[in-house]
Motif scaffolding. Structure first.
Motif, mmCIF file in Angstrom:
data_model
loop_
_atom_site.group_PDB
_atom_site.id
_atom_site.type_symbol
_atom_site.label_atom_id
_atom_site.label_comp_id
_atom_site.label_asym_id
_atom_site.label_seq_id
_atom_site.Cartn_x
_atom_site.Cartn_y
_atom_site.Cartn_z
ATOM 1 N N ARG A 13 -5.050 4.672 -4.607
ATOM 2 C CA ARG A 13 -3.911 4.907 -3.492
ATOM 3 C C ARG A 13 -4.607 5.282 -2.210
ATOM 4 N NH1 ARG A 13 -0.628 2.954 -0.599
ATOM 5 N NH2 ARG A 13 0.954 4.228 0.204
ATOM 6 N N GLU A 16 -5.919 2.270 -0.544
ATOM 7 C CA GLU A 16 -4.632 1.589 0.038
ATOM 8 C C GLU A 16 -4.377 2.051 1.158
ATOM 9 O OE1 GLU A 16 -2.849 0.279 -4.521
ATOM 10 O OE2 GLU A 16 -1.724 1.834 -3.189
ATOM 11 N N ILE A 17 -4.056 3.086 1.483
ATOM 12 C CA ILE A 17 -3.635 3.811 2.644
ATOM 13 C C ILE A 17 -4.659 3.698 3.927
ATOM 14 C CG2 ILE A 17 -3.438 6.234 3.985
ATOM 15 C CD1 ILE A 17 -2.237 7.147 1.091
ATOM 16 N N GLU A 19 -6.690 1.003 4.062
ATOM 17 C CA GLU A 19 -6.615 -0.277 4.528
ATOM 18 C C GLU A 19 -5.372 -0.652 5.396
ATOM 19 O OE1 GLU A 19 -7.506 -4.789 2.955
ATOM 20 O OE2 GLU A 19 -8.371 -2.889 2.042
ATOM 21 N N GLU A 20 -4.248 0.054 5.028
ATOM 22 C CA GLU A 20 -3.069 0.079 5.751
ATOM 23 C C GLU A 20 -3.301 0.575 6.916
ATOM 24 O OE1 GLU A 20 -0.422 2.200 3.487
ATOM 25 O OE2 GLU A 20 -0.262 0.636 1.700
ATOM 26 N N GLU A 21 -3.728 1.692 7.220
ATOM 27 C CA GLU A 21 -4.088 2.115 8.567
ATOM 28 C C GLU A 21 -5.162 1.682 9.461
ATOM 29 O OE1 GLU A 21 -3.895 6.350 8.871
ATOM 30 O OE2 GLU A 21 -2.488 6.925 7.213
ATOM 31 N N GLY A 23 -5.337 -1.679 9.614
ATOM 32 C CA GLY A 23 -4.523 -2.865 10.106
ATOM 33 C C GLY A 23 -5.308 -3.994 10.420
#
Length: 214
Positions: A13, A16-17, A19-21, A23
């Motif tokens: 997790r 995942e965070i 990679e999301e941040e 962008g």
């Protein structure tokens, strides 16, 4: 209170965070480089590393090829040695070591009036099996290693991770690697440190070895 308890799930997790941040910035990094960056950010919670980390084109591939052959990793702190996954290194017949706390190294450094890091890197460089260097603390170790390579006393290693942290010589020591022809990974400026050095190597190691549960 509900929270994630399994270590694998926490790490998954977390990535995942990250990679999301990151962008769109994830697209600036190759498939070999991105896992290294993500592990550094995972270790530091500092997204500025996305702008500070720099790879020579051959850095990760050179390290991957070396890992398949076995050898030794010299670390400029015992913190790096202790932070590396020994189980994973054993899979590749690799070992990590440091000489900064060695009594003979300390005695020689005092006699010569230089840092233990300089003497330690000199001794390590004489070992033909040492072909990866992780420098997270001492700019003097990085400066001296580059001098030894330039003079031909030491063969070009498979990888230098140059991430010494600090205010005196840290930023300057990293600037000597780009354009040198040596496979390198650096963190520009003052930031870095032993945990960052560990995370960089793990980011490469885990491209070869998938841990159970991941």
């Amino acid at each position: 209170m509900s929270y994630i308890k399994k270590p694998q799930d926490i790490e998954i997790r977390s990535f995942e965070i990250i990679e999301e941040e990151l962008g769109e910035k994830v697209h600036e990094f190759s498939a070999q480089h991105l896992p290294v960056l993500k592990r550094v950010i995972h270790t530091t919670a500092d997204f500025e590393y996305a702008d500070l980390i720099e790879f020579s084109d051959d850095a990760v591939q050179s390290c991957l090829e070396a890992l398949k052959k076995g050898g030794k990793i010299y670390c400029d702190t015992n913190m790096i040695v202790n932070g590396l996954s020994k189980i994973t290194l054993d899979k590749f017949n690799y070992s990590a070591y440091s000489l900064v706390a060695d009594k003979d190294v300390a005695s020689e450094a005092k006699e010569r009036g230089v840092t233990r890091s300089i003497v330690g890197i000199e001794h390590a460089a004489k070992d033909k099996n040492t072909n990866i260097y992780l420098i997270g603390n001492a700019p003097t170790a990085l400066f001296r290693l580059k001098e030894l390579i330039d003079s031909g006393e030491v063969e070009k290693p498979a990888l230098i991770v140059g991430v010494p942290v600090g205010f005196v010589g840290a930023a300057e020591s990293k600037e000597i690697l780009p354009g040198s022809g040596i496979p390198y990974i650096i963190v520009k400026g003052r930031k870095g440190g032993s945990p960052v050095a560990v995370s960089i190597l793990h980011g490469i190691l885990y491209q070869l070895y998938k841990r159970e549960g991941f």
